[in-house]
Write an enzyme that holds these catalytic residues in place. Sequence first.
Site, PDB file in Angstrom:
ATOM      1  N   GLU A  47     -21.813  -7.729 -26.915  1.00 14.91           N
ATOM      2  CA  GLU A  47     -20.758  -8.137 -27.859  1.00 14.91           C
ATOM      3  C   GLU A  47     -20.814  -9.647 -28.092  1.00 14.91           C
ATOM      4  OE1 GLU A  47     -17.042 -10.088 -28.679  1.00 14.91           O
ATOM      5  OE2 GLU A  47     -17.457  -9.620 -26.588  1.00 14.91           O
ATOM      6  N   ASP A  93     -21.453 -11.142 -31.786  1.00 14.40           N
ATOM      7  CA  ASP A  93     -20.522 -12.093 -32.396  1.00 14.40           C
ATOM      8  C   ASP A  93     -21.290 -13.232 -33.069  1.00 14.40           C
ATOM      9  OD1 ASP A  93     -17.761 -13.421 -32.616  1.00 14.40           O
ATOM     10  OD2 ASP A  93     -18.873 -14.903 -31.449  1.00 14.40           O
ATOM     11  N   ASP A 113     -14.337  -5.447 -30.638  1.00 14.07           N
ATOM     12  CA  ASP A 113     -15.409  -5.818 -29.709  1.00 14.07           C
ATOM     13  C   ASP A 113     -16.572  -4.835 -29.787  1.00 14.07           C
ATOM     14  OD1 ASP A 113     -13.980  -7.987 -28.856  1.00 14.07           O
ATOM     15  OD2 ASP A 113     -13.342  -7.112 -26.946  1.00 14.07           O
ATOM     16  N   GLU A 130     -18.745  -5.468 -32.864  1.00 13.24           N
ATOM     17  CA  GLU A 130     -19.655  -6.581 -32.636  1.00 13.24           C
ATOM     18  C   GLU A 130     -20.776  -6.190 -31.668  1.00 13.24           C
ATOM     19  OE1 GLU A 130     -17.159 -10.644 -33.387  1.00 13.24           O
ATOM     20  OE2 GLU A 130     -16.904  -9.710 -31.426  1.00 13.24           O
TER      21      GLU A 130
END
Length: 236
Positions: free
Chosen positions: A49, A53, A122, A125
């Site tokens: 994650e 991101d 989350d 991502e």
Amino acid sequence: MKENYQFQELEESIDYCFQDKSLLKLALTHSSYANEHRMKRTQNNERVEFLGDAVLELIISDYLFRTYQKKNEGKLTKLRSSLVCEYTLAMCAKDISLGKYLLLSKGEDMTGGRERDSILSDAFESLIGAIYLDQGFEQARIFVEKYLLQDVEDKTLFYDAKTILQEMVQKEVGHTVQYVLTEEKGPDHCKEFTVQVHFGDCILGTGTGKTKKAAEQMAAYESILKLKAEQGETCI
């Protein structure tokens, strides 16, 4: 295994086939599940994650830079923030039913984890990070453009909903709207709030959320959509 079948179902849903299936499983493994099954600290989706991101931010920055050539740095930053905020990413995750495929602990599952915005955003991502690791930046970009960079204007509208709504009603009469909490339910760890937007004798919109702020934002967004649809034929 049922798990493998479900992962295949997700792949078909997003039209992407992982070369390394373990990356998909990693992206869908919440820390609660890993803890419950006494897995290693790195065997959950937090690291991927983190990578997703960064990949997402670059993809969006590149897209906005090329698409909105007349907007300055401040405007581009605001647009990017609206596209990577928790609600937007959770909404995109819900569009592909991502919560259905998450590996959660029994406790997290029972308390609504599959619908929780923080977990869904989350995971979205994480999925981007997994695709990047699996087949590179271009495939990650294709995924993001297909499942996030659609209806950009609507997504930015939600992000600024309260400000935009206030500006809309001020243009008409110069007054303010009121956000009224009408319902609060659920246990302390999983509250749900309902808020109405009042303007004079009118209820412009209603929204629910896990926090009062989120409920207000949703109510403002619904109010804007209503006002736009009615094209000014309202009581304001």
